[in-house]
Design a protein around this motif. Structure first.
Motif, PDB file in Angstrom:
ATOM      1  N   ARG A 115      50.509  36.833  49.198  1.00 30.13           N
ATOM      2  CA  ARG A 115      51.412  36.053  50.033  1.00 30.13           C
ATOM      3  C   ARG A 115      51.006  34.579  50.097  1.00 30.13           C
ATOM      4  NH1 ARG A 115      51.288  39.213  53.932  1.00 30.13           N
ATOM      5  NH2 ARG A 115      50.046  38.133  55.514  1.00 30.13           N
ATOM      6  N   ILE A 116      49.694  34.315  50.228  1.00 30.55           N
ATOM      7  CA  ILE A 116      49.264  32.903  50.327  1.00 30.55           C
ATOM      8  C   ILE A 116      49.133  32.273  48.944  1.00 30.55           C
ATOM      9  CG2 ILE A 116      48.091  33.291  52.520  1.00 30.55           C
ATOM     10  CD1 ILE A 116      45.423  33.176  51.048  1.00 30.55           C
ATOM     11  N   GLY A 117      49.074  33.114  47.903  1.00 32.79           N
ATOM     12  CA  GLY A 117      49.068  32.610  46.534  1.00 32.79           C
ATOM     13  C   GLY A 117      47.685  32.501  45.922  1.00 32.79           C
ATOM     14  N   PHE A 118      47.559  33.003  44.692  1.00 32.13           N
ATOM     15  CA  PHE A 118      46.299  32.885  43.951  1.00 32.13           C
ATOM     16  C   PHE A 118      46.160  31.474  43.383  1.00 32.13           C
ATOM     17  CE2 PHE A 118      46.949  37.500  43.862  1.00 32.13           C
ATOM     18  CZ  PHE A 118      45.668  37.941  44.195  1.00 32.13           C
ATOM     19  N   PRO A 119      44.914  30.996  43.193  1.00 32.94           N
ATOM     20  CA  PRO A 119      43.653  31.698  43.433  1.00 32.94           C
ATOM     21  C   PRO A 119      43.302  31.743  44.917  1.00 32.94           C
ATOM     22  CG  PRO A 119      43.192  29.484  42.687  1.00 32.94           C
ATOM     23  CD  PRO A 119      44.690  29.655  42.600  1.00 32.94           C
ATOM     24  N   VAL A 120      42.502  32.751  45.282  1.00 30.50           N
ATOM     25  CA  VAL A 120      41.970  32.865  46.635  1.00 30.50           C
ATOM     26  C   VAL A 120      40.460  33.073  46.526  1.00 30.50           C
ATOM     27  CG1 VAL A 120      44.094  33.837  47.584  1.00 30.50           C
ATOM     28  CG2 VAL A 120      42.270  35.375  46.768  1.00 30.50           C
ATOM     29  N   VAL A 121      39.787  32.878  47.654  1.00 30.84           N
ATOM     30  CA  VAL A 121      38.338  33.108  47.707  1.00 30.84           C
ATOM     31  C   VAL A 121      38.083  34.359  48.534  1.00 30.84           C
ATOM     32  CG1 VAL A 121      36.121  32.223  48.514  1.00 30.84           C
ATOM     33  CG2 VAL A 121      37.768  30.678  47.420  1.00 30.84           C
ATOM     34  N   VAL A 122      37.257  35.249  47.997  1.00 28.11           N
ATOM     35  CA  VAL A 122      36.854  36.466  48.695  1.00 28.11           C
ATOM     36  C   VAL A 122      35.374  36.335  49.023  1.00 28.11           C
ATOM     37  CG1 VAL A 122      36.589  38.956  48.518  1.00 28.11           C
ATOM     38  CG2 VAL A 122      38.570  37.844  47.469  1.00 28.11           C
ATOM     39  N   LYS A 123      34.996  36.620  50.273  1.00 27.14           N
ATOM     40  CA  LYS A 123      33.589  36.518  50.641  1.00 27.14           C
ATOM     41  C   LYS A 123      33.223  37.539  51.709  1.00 27.14           C
ATOM     42  CE  LYS A 123      34.058  32.168  51.982  1.00 27.14           C
ATOM     43  NZ  LYS A 123      33.826  30.833  52.596  1.00 27.14           N
ATOM     44  N   PRO A 124      32.003  38.075  51.670  1.00 24.55           N
ATOM     45  CA  PRO A 124      31.540  38.939  52.758  1.00 24.55           C
ATOM     46  C   PRO A 124      31.512  38.144  54.057  1.00 24.55           C
ATOM     47  CG  PRO A 124      30.073  39.081  50.853  1.00 24.55           C
ATOM     48  CD  PRO A 124      30.996  37.917  50.618  1.00 24.55           C
ATOM     49  N   ASN A 125      31.865  38.785  55.146  1.00 25.00           N
ATOM     50  CA  ASN A 125      32.035  38.074  56.409  1.00 25.00           C
ATOM     51  C   ASN A 125      30.740  37.557  57.017  1.00 25.00           C
ATOM     52  OD1 ASN A 125      33.687  37.237  58.728  1.00 25.00           O
ATOM     53  ND2 ASN A 125      32.587  38.843  59.836  1.00 25.00           N
ATOM     54  N   SER A 126      29.649  38.282  56.848  1.00 26.63           N
ATOM     55  CA  SER A 126      28.428  37.902  57.560  1.00 26.63           C
ATOM     56  C   SER A 126      27.244  37.613  56.656  1.00 26.63           C
ATOM     57  CB  SER A 126      28.037  39.013  58.552  1.00 26.63           C
ATOM     58  OG  SER A 126      27.838  40.239  57.867  1.00 26.63           O
ATOM     59  N   ARG A 127      27.485  37.411  55.369  1.00 24.95           N
ATOM     60  CA  ARG A 127      26.398  37.065  54.469  1.00 24.95           C
ATOM     61  C   ARG A 127      26.296  35.559  54.327  1.00 24.95           C
ATOM     62  NH1 ARG A 127      24.531  41.650  51.634  1.00 24.95           N
ATOM     63  NH2 ARG A 127      22.883  40.243  50.922  1.00 24.95           N
TER      64      ARG A 127
END
Length: 340
Positions: A115-127
């Motif tokens: 929905r927001i469009g690629f590319p996106v960033v994926v990251k662990p929440n608490s690392r």
């Protein structure tokens, strides 16, 4: 050695090393844990005791520090206070989503990314230190990155990929202690060396500079980034060609930095100081991305990436004697402030 009791251990971080050196200036003594040299106790002449572990010091309140470590919660409160953060939402692993009766699982995360469009960033929440952070461009990459991130944390963040210049601004109470621009892991071709050989040369340079960074040659993010540039570790870039190997600019993953403390615009400095106070912190690393430069007023050209309640300054201290002196002065101020 005056001011220190540490058994057989040697300090394993620049923080511990510096604290041992400067503690006598405030009449304090550092006791280093004798096996690993990783944590320590600071005893003041008054009898007050404080502790440190790695880059974490007894300077920030526990609640505020815990919020800062949780990227999703921190983002919520920064937005609540009126600061511009990178657009994004938190999502949960299948098992955790089921346990907390939430529909925001990995599939919902993918739908949000679409929905927001690629590319996106994926990251662990608490690392921290860039662990598990990956920029993805399609469905296959997304699910690979999300599963990898879920292996590190039950909660992940999916954020819009932003372009601009990344900076870390370190705040102590009402002052900017240091600021530096951050660059991702990269190598510059010489016309005959492979990327792998250039990386190994960079690792040797880190060791000569006493940086504790260890480049992970098996990091799948490096292979993915190279593949997108139609290269591999065996490729030989042309002389002068710069090859970016990771999307995140964390120094702990091999990124580099340039000191910009002397050119921070007053408005940017004020923003970082006010944000630190709003988050209930005294010592804070404010990570920001701007579309212009840190020497200009931020206005609406910035987004806060995250805040760090235990900003490690090891890499900053390794930049040179001037930066080492700045770090020593910072920790001397922190030492004095922690006693009361």
């Amino acid at each position: 050695r005056r001011g220190v009791s540490m058994g057989k251990a040697k300090p394993k971080s620049i923080l511990a090393e510096i604290l041992i050196e400067i503690a006598p200036r405030v009449g304090a003594r550092v006791t280093l844990e004798p096996v690993w040299g990783y944590v320590g106790q600071i005893t003041y002449a008054s009898g007050v005791k404080r502790y440190f572990r790695s880059s974490t010091l007894d300077i920030n309140r526990i609640g505020a520090s815990d919020i800062a470590k949780d990227k999703g919660y921190a983002k919520y409160f920064m937005r609540l206070e009126g600061y511009q953060t990178i657009p994004g939402e938190t999502f949960y692993s299948k098992s955790w989503a089921k346990a907390i009766q939430s529909k925001k699982d990995i599939d919902a995360a993918y739908r949000y990314a679409s929905r927001i469009g690629f590319p996106v960033v994926v990251k662990p929440n608490s690392r921290s230190q860039g662990s598990g952070v990956m920029k993805v461009h399609n469905k296959t990459e997304f699910y690979q990155a999300a599963r990898s991130a879920f292996a590190k944390d039950n909660t992940i963040l999916v954020e819009r990929a932003m372009t601009g210049r990344e900076y870390r601004i370190v705040v102590l109470d009402d002052s900017i202690i240091s600021a530096y621009e951050r660059f991702p892991l990269q190598v510059t071709g010489d016309g005959h060396s492979t990327i792998e050989r250039l990386l190994r040369s960079k690792q040797k340079l880190f060791e000569q500079l006493d940086r504790d960074t260890r480049i992970d040659f098996s990091d799948p993010r490096i292979r993915t980034k190279l593949k997108r540039q139609k290269m591999t570790l065996k490729s030989v870039p042309k002389a002068g060609d710069v090859v970016i190997l990771l999307d995140n600019a964390n120094l702990s993953t091999g990124g580099e930095s340039e000191d910009v403390t002397d050119i921070v615009h007053p408005d940017m400095a004020n923003l970082a100081i006010c944000l630190t106070k709003a988050m209930g912190l005294r010592l804070c690393g404010v990570d920001v991305i701007v579309s212009t430069s840190i020497d200009r007023s931020p206005k609406n050209s910035y987004h806060i990436i995250e805040v760090n309640s235990a900003p490690g300054l090891d890499h900053y201290a390794s930049l040179g004697d001037k930066q080492r002196k700045v770090v020593e002065d910072l920790y001397l101020r922190v030492l004095k402030a922690m006693e009361y």
